[in-house]
Scaffold this active site. Structure first.
Site, PDB file in Angstrom:
ATOM      1  N   LYS A   6     -49.388 -24.093 -13.313  1.00  0.00           N
ATOM      2  CA  LYS A   6     -49.849 -23.077 -14.254  1.00  0.00           C
ATOM      3  C   LYS A   6     -49.462 -23.495 -15.664  1.00  0.00           C
ATOM      4  O   LYS A   6     -48.401 -24.102 -15.870  1.00  0.00           O
ATOM      5  CB  LYS A   6     -49.197 -21.742 -13.886  1.00  0.00           C
ATOM      6  CG  LYS A   6     -49.640 -20.541 -14.691  1.00  0.00           C
ATOM      7  CD  LYS A   6     -48.938 -19.294 -14.168  1.00  0.00           C
ATOM      8  CE  LYS A   6     -49.415 -18.032 -14.866  1.00  0.00           C
ATOM      9  NZ  LYS A   6     -48.750 -16.827 -14.310  1.00  0.00           N
ATOM     10  N   SER A  56     -48.799 -11.731 -10.425  1.00  0.00           N
ATOM     11  CA  SER A  56     -49.558 -12.867 -10.962  1.00  0.00           C
ATOM     12  C   SER A  56     -49.651 -14.078 -10.054  1.00  0.00           C
ATOM     13  O   SER A  56     -50.454 -14.974 -10.307  1.00  0.00           O
ATOM     14  CB  SER A  56     -48.981 -13.290 -12.315  1.00  0.00           C
ATOM     15  OG  SER A  56     -49.209 -12.289 -13.273  1.00  0.00           O
ATOM     16  N   SER A  91     -52.025 -13.517 -13.373  1.00  0.00           N
ATOM     17  CA  SER A  91     -52.306 -14.451 -14.440  1.00  0.00           C
ATOM     18  C   SER A  91     -52.360 -15.904 -13.970  1.00  0.00           C
ATOM     19  O   SER A  91     -52.688 -16.795 -14.758  1.00  0.00           O
ATOM     20  CB  SER A  91     -51.248 -14.310 -15.544  1.00  0.00           C
ATOM     21  OG  SER A  91     -49.943 -14.588 -15.038  1.00  0.00           O
TER      22      SER A  91
END
Length: 571
Positions: free
Chosen positions: A133, A241, A217
């Site tokens: 990420k 997330s 996210s």
């Protein structure tokens, strides 16, 4: 770039991502729109790959490392295949922020040379491509975290040398383990939303149904892994997330408790807020791959380099004890008990999620496990506390970073910026509220020992990750199914169950609703639009129960898969 608008800077960065992909891997013709081509997984993306590339990229992380650590596959051939598929994935769903394939292939060559010289791997992840990420710093690679104002900077500041040399603690450990790092995946600017949208790559779509979101996210991670452009990667979770992208993309993913995984040196939003801490967790195509990645990181003893990590190595005794309970159940004398939470008292789930819950309940019952209803303390109270935590600074941190480029905030961001900043006394009082809620929930969990028949409280709670399967843009209106776990700091593992089916998951008329948001979400359900979307659930355990939950998730995931396959054959 001085004087350029936020839109111009975002456009330039978006083009640079595509240009970093080798020309031979770029599509020569536009991909059909989502209205004509929803699902780009499976046979669609396979048409652009060789049979050998398909074999490699559709092997899970455990299978890959079994071959790369034994010398049957080279790190270079695996890395090239995964990079190719990741390049295709980005062009289909906008899932990458950074591409550094050339550096990855060079790293793979060094791994192969080491194996040739020493006849052994560097570590348990030798030759395994791992995606990250876009919060993790990799030397020489930019970290924007979705903010236009971070382009060309180090977390919004002009510190060129640090950007060129600094790496997050997790990155350092993955390199020591022999992993190959090759890309960083898309996130929403601010991280504080269940959809992945920013002013650089625009929107990250769901590979199984490109009318829908990949979640957030860690949405780029979820989309990339769903397209098999990564065998496994790492995201972060402060309110769901890791879990929402895992559920929305048909994957396994874990939200561990605070202190198990190293966060040191990673970028973050509202950094310094410590009432609800963000945690790092892996996502992967199989549960055993999560365990591989989790155990590998712990083997690096991150508690010596991250002051917030607990000195808690992988506890093999807990894993074995859990496997023993599973083995007993296979002999018809189950010692496992689970609770089912059909809804959280605020929002009823859509038909695909309700059906997924019933499938799991049927599976548990057929396996002779004890199943009880979960009726916990108010989840509305959990949401109220978490909302005040996330807005404690009045939205100042997010406003500052958006203000670096004067870019607008996406409407999906849950931090409003309309509340006043809390003072120290108010934050202390909020911390007390959180602790009292944690105690209330703990006491309720303990009471289940009286009804399980195992002599212990329930081993885990099965519940939705969201009231819907992969959500339509702008319609993620309720994060309560995941946020309560973060407030409690419990362990949670997501596992895939089924897919939305417009012919089965028909709308159910209702005259009464649990809340206003329940009515809104009920009316948003469109069986045609949701058709094909993955429907996953989460298995929630108590604090620091990662070994137990990963073991149970592998078992339940396998049993549920058998159940759904049987259901499909009958239909």
């Amino acid at each position: 770039m001085t004087g350029s608008t936020w839109k111009e800077l975002g456009d330039l960065k978006r083009r640079s991502i595509l240009e970093a992909i080798p020309a031979k891997w770029r599509f020569q013709h536009p991909v059909a729109p989502a209205e004509e081509l929803r699902d780009v997984t499976g046979s669609y993306i396979q048409q652009f790959l060789t049979p050998r590339e398909i074999e490699i990229t559709e092997t899970d992380a455990v299978g890959i490392t079994e071959r790369t650590t034994s010398g049957n596959w080279t790190a270079v051939e695996v890395t090239e295949a995964v990079c190719h598929r990741a390049a295709l994935a980005h062009q289909l769903v906008n899932c990458l922020h950074e591409v550094f394939f050339d550096a990855a292939i060079e790293d793979a060559r060094r791994l192969d040379a080491y194996f040739a010289d020493h006849k052994k791997p560097i570590g348990p992840l030798h030759g395994l491509p791992v995606s990250l990420k876009d919060q993790f710093h990799v030397k020489g690679v930019e970290t924007t975290m979705g903010y236009v104002g971070w382009i060309g900077t180090f977390q919004g500041k002009k510190v060129d040398l640090k950007r060129a040399t600094f790496e997050s603690e997790l990155v350092r450990e993955l390199r020591n383990l022999g992993a190959v790092l090759y890309c960083k995946t898309s996130v929403p600017a601010s991280l504080m939303t269940g959809e992945t949208v920013n002013n650089i790559i625009s929107y990250t779509w769901n590979p199984k149904n490109r009318l829908l979101s990949s979640g957030g996210s860690s949405g780029g991670e979820g989309a990339l892994i769903a397209l098999r452009g990564s065998p496994g990667g790492f995201g972060t979770d402060i309110g769901g997330s890791v879990r929402a992208p895992s559920a929305f993309n048909g994957l396994f993913g874990i939200r561990p408790s605070v202190g198990r995984m190293p966060y040191e040196g990673a970028a973050n939003s509202i950094d310094g807020q410590n009432l609800i801490l963000s945690v790092i967790g892996p996502l992967a195509t199989t549960a055993r791959s999560l365990t591989l990645l989790f155990k590998a990181v712990l083997s690096q003893q991150p508690w010596y380099r991250d002051p917030l990590v607990l000195e808690l190595p992988w506890r093999a005794d807990i894993e074995e004890r859990t496997r023993g309970l599973i083995k007993q159940s296979l002999n018809g004398s189950s010692s496992l008990a689970f609770a089912i939470m059909h809804h959280d008292g605020i929002v009823q789930p859509h038909p695909p999620i309700a059906r997924a819950i019933e499938l799991v309940k049927q599976t548990l019952t057929q396996l002779s496990h004890k199943v009880i209803e979960w009726k916990p303390p108010s989840h509305q109270l959990a949401i109220d506390i978490a909302t005040r935590v996330f807005n404690a600074d009045g939205g100042a941190d997010i406003a500052y970073h958006l203000g670096l480029s004067k870019e607008p905030k996406a409407p999906q961001v849950i931090v409003s910026g309309e509340l006043l900043q809390m003072n120290a006394q108010e934050i202390a009082a909020l911390n007390v509220e959180k602790r009292q809620y944690q105690k209330l929930y703990m006491d309720y969990w303990n009471t289940t020992a009286e009804i399980t028949g195992t002599g212990r409280p329930v081993d885990g709670v099965i519940c939705p990750c969201a009231p819907h399967a992969a959500v339509m843009p702008y319609q993620y209106a309720h994060t309560g199914y995941t946020t309560f776990v973060n407030l409690l700091d419990y362990t949670s593992v997501v596992f895939p169950v089924t897919h939305a089916d417009k012919n089965v998951d028909v709308p159910q008329p209702r005259a009464e609703f649990l809340s206003e948001v329940d009515k809104v979400i009920h009316e948003q359900y469109d069986p045609e639009a949701y058709d094909g979307a993955p429907a996953g659930l989460q298995l929630v355990g108590r604090r620091l129960e990662e070994e137990k939950m990963l073991t149970l998730a592998e078992y339940l995931g396998g049993e549920v898969k058998l159940m759904t396959c049987h259901e499909l054959k009958q239909s």
